[in-house]
Design an enzyme around this catalytic site. Structure first.
Site, mmCIF file in Angstrom:
data_model
loop_
_atom_site.group_PDB
_atom_site.id
_atom_site.type_symbol
_atom_site.label_atom_id
_atom_site.label_comp_id
_atom_site.label_asym_id
_atom_site.label_seq_id
_atom_site.Cartn_x
_atom_site.Cartn_y
_atom_site.Cartn_z
ATOM 1 N N ARG A 88 0.825 -1.271 0.032
ATOM 2 C CA ARG A 88 0.123 0.019 0.023
ATOM 3 C C ARG A 88 0.794 1.424 -0.059
ATOM 4 O O ARG A 88 0.359 2.328 0.025
ATOM 5 C CB ARG A 88 -0.953 0.066 1.350
ATOM 6 C CG ARG A 88 -2.257 -0.506 0.946
ATOM 7 C CD ARG A 88 -2.806 -0.351 2.507
ATOM 8 N NE ARG A 88 -4.311 -0.292 2.416
ATOM 9 C CZ ARG A 88 -5.248 -1.401 2.688
ATOM 10 N NH1 ARG A 88 -4.906 -2.536 2.813
ATOM 11 N NH2 ARG A 88 -6.579 -1.139 2.732
ATOM 12 N N ARG A 127 -21.700 -3.281 3.400
ATOM 13 C CA ARG A 127 -20.772 -4.522 3.299
ATOM 14 C C ARG A 127 -21.055 -5.168 4.771
ATOM 15 O O ARG A 127 -20.824 -4.605 5.900
ATOM 16 C CB ARG A 127 -19.291 -4.010 3.214
ATOM 17 C CG ARG A 127 -18.361 -5.001 3.254
ATOM 18 C CD ARG A 127 -17.341 -4.626 2.456
ATOM 19 N NE ARG A 127 -16.259 -3.810 3.279
ATOM 20 C CZ ARG A 127 -14.818 -3.750 2.898
ATOM 21 N NH1 ARG A 127 -14.555 -4.056 1.559
ATOM 22 N NH2 ARG A 127 -14.241 -3.076 3.612
ATOM 23 N N ARG A 160 -17.866 -3.803 9.457
ATOM 24 C CA ARG A 160 -16.584 -3.237 10.049
ATOM 25 C C ARG A 160 -16.779 -1.831 10.734
ATOM 26 O O ARG A 160 -17.316 -1.122 10.020
ATOM 27 C CB ARG A 160 -15.414 -3.282 8.887
ATOM 28 C CG ARG A 160 -14.923 -4.575 8.719
ATOM 29 C CD ARG A 160 -14.052 -4.451 7.373
ATOM 30 N NE ARG A 160 -13.053 -3.373 7.335
ATOM 31 C CZ ARG A 160 -12.106 -3.629 6.244
ATOM 32 N NH1 ARG A 160 -12.092 -4.225 5.457
ATOM 33 N NH2 ARG A 160 -11.107 -2.416 6.202
ATOM 34 N N ARG A 171 -9.702 6.790 4.860
ATOM 35 C CA ARG A 171 -9.346 5.707 4.218
ATOM 36 C C ARG A 171 -9.050 5.864 2.861
ATOM 37 O O ARG A 171 -7.983 5.653 1.955
ATOM 38 C CB ARG A 171 -10.057 4.239 4.287
ATOM 39 C CG ARG A 171 -10.005 3.835 5.811
ATOM 40 C CD ARG A 171 -11.033 2.922 6.166
ATOM 41 N NE ARG A 171 -10.839 1.666 5.102
ATOM 42 C CZ ARG A 171 -11.778 0.859 4.736
ATOM 43 N NH1 ARG A 171 -13.172 1.103 5.531
ATOM 44 N NH2 ARG A 171 -11.798 -0.281 4.166
HETATM 45 P P1 AMP Z 1 -8.395 -3.510 4.476
HETATM 46 O O1 AMP Z 1 -9.094 -4.783 5.144
HETATM 47 O O2 AMP Z 1 -7.572 -3.825 3.412
HETATM 48 O O3 AMP Z 1 -9.045 -2.397 4.009
HETATM 49 O O4 AMP Z 1 -7.306 -2.954 5.683
HETATM 50 C C1 AMP Z 1 -7.925 -2.548 6.830
HETATM 51 C C2 AMP Z 1 -6.772 -1.722 7.560
HETATM 52 O O5 AMP Z 1 -5.622 -2.450 7.951
HETATM 53 C C3 AMP Z 1 -6.243 -0.660 6.734
HETATM 54 O O6 AMP Z 1 -7.153 0.791 7.040
HETATM 55 C C4 AMP Z 1 -5.022 -0.155 7.507
HETATM 56 O O7 AMP Z 1 -5.366 0.408 8.902
HETATM 57 C C5 AMP Z 1 -4.572 -1.789 7.673
HETATM 58 N N1 AMP Z 1 -3.829 -2.320 6.619
HETATM 59 C C6 AMP Z 1 -4.218 -3.234 5.740
HETATM 60 N N2 AMP Z 1 -3.231 -3.427 4.755
HETATM 61 C C7 AMP Z 1 -2.119 -2.704 5.171
HETATM 62 C C8 AMP Z 1 -0.855 -2.386 4.393
HETATM 63 N N3 AMP Z 1 -0.481 -2.939 3.283
HETATM 64 N N4 AMP Z 1 -0.173 -1.320 5.138
HETATM 65 C C9 AMP Z 1 -0.716 -0.663 6.344
HETATM 66 N N5 AMP Z 1 -1.735 -0.893 6.820
HETATM 67 C C10 AMP Z 1 -2.540 -1.861 6.249
#
Ligand code: AMP
Length: 226
Positions: A88, A127, A160, A171
């Protein structure tokens, strides 16, 4: 096959990664799911990352990259993977490339799933996720047979905390600022494919299939026959 799925929250990365992984026998490595599992289990790492996740910020690169590289050591990931939500940031992408290069490997394709911002908001607001197996549902487009219960495993469905509108806007901003530059990073490597994520799940999956050159499982079988 080693694939990176890029795209904003709500673009459908999780749904498409799960389909691709199941179809082609690849490991589905979703950093958000891994972090949420740590939160649920109340581990040290879970405690460390909670405040970042609650406010929609990124977890620091070092912690995140270490967790992914450890996941690669577990069974299943050696033969190929779909990365969902990682990398990311540019430092994460560079660390990933360096670790793969050490093992004589490389990312084959980075797929950027693009969806308009208003549609992302609608998708995230409706969701629901299974606490047991992480299967994704949507109130409108993919409801479970019985409200609140997972069709696949009977687990409890939940929404969530970071899908609340105020956290979603953080986000999305974080995505544009930190993750947006990865499109150029993979484009320069000749690995980027842009996918129109605005349509139905099947239509998006079809584009993904053609951009990775058909079924990976068939290609692997061909190699075995030779
Ligand atoms: P997601 O389920 O992919 O939307 O991720 C949920 C949360 O996990 C994000 O908003 C970040 O706080 C953390 N997160 C997930 N993947 C990453 C990543 N590659 N780098 C940093 N934080 C992450």
């Amino acid at each position: 096959m080693r694939i990176v799925l890029l795209g904003p929250p709500g673009a459908g990365k999780g749904t498409q990664a799960a389909l691709l992984a199941r179809r082609d026998g690849l490991a589905h490595v979703a950093t958000g799911d891994l972090f949420r599992a740590h939160l649920d289990r109340g581990t040290e790492l879970g405690k460390q990352v909670k405040s970042y996740m609650d406010r929609g910020a990124l977890v620091p690169d070092g912690v995140t990259t270490r967790m992914v590289l450890e996941r690669f050591e577990e069974p299943g990931a050696q033969d190929g993977f779909v990365l969902d939500g990682f990398p990311r940031t540019i430092p994460q992408a560079e660390a990933l490339d360096a670790a793969l290069a050490d093992a004589g490997q490389a990312i084959d394709r980075a797929l950027l799933i693009e969806v308009e911002r208003e549609e992302l908001g609608r998708r995230l607001a409706g969701r629901w996720i299974c606490r047991g197996c992480q299967t994704l549902y949507h109130e409108r487009s993919a409801p479970p047979a019985k409200a609140g219960i997972c069709d696949a495993c009977g687990g409890e469905l939940y929404q969530r905390g970071d899908d609340k509108p105020e956290v979603v806007s953080v986000r999305l901003e974080t995505y544009e600022k930190e993750t947006g530059p990865l499109a150029g990073y993979y484009e320069r490597q000749g690995k980027l494919a842009r996918i129109d994520g605005g349509g139905a799940v099947e239509a998006v999956a079809k584009q993904i299939t053609s951009s990775i050159g058909g079924r990976v499982a068939v290609a692997a079988a061909d190699v075995t026959v030779e």
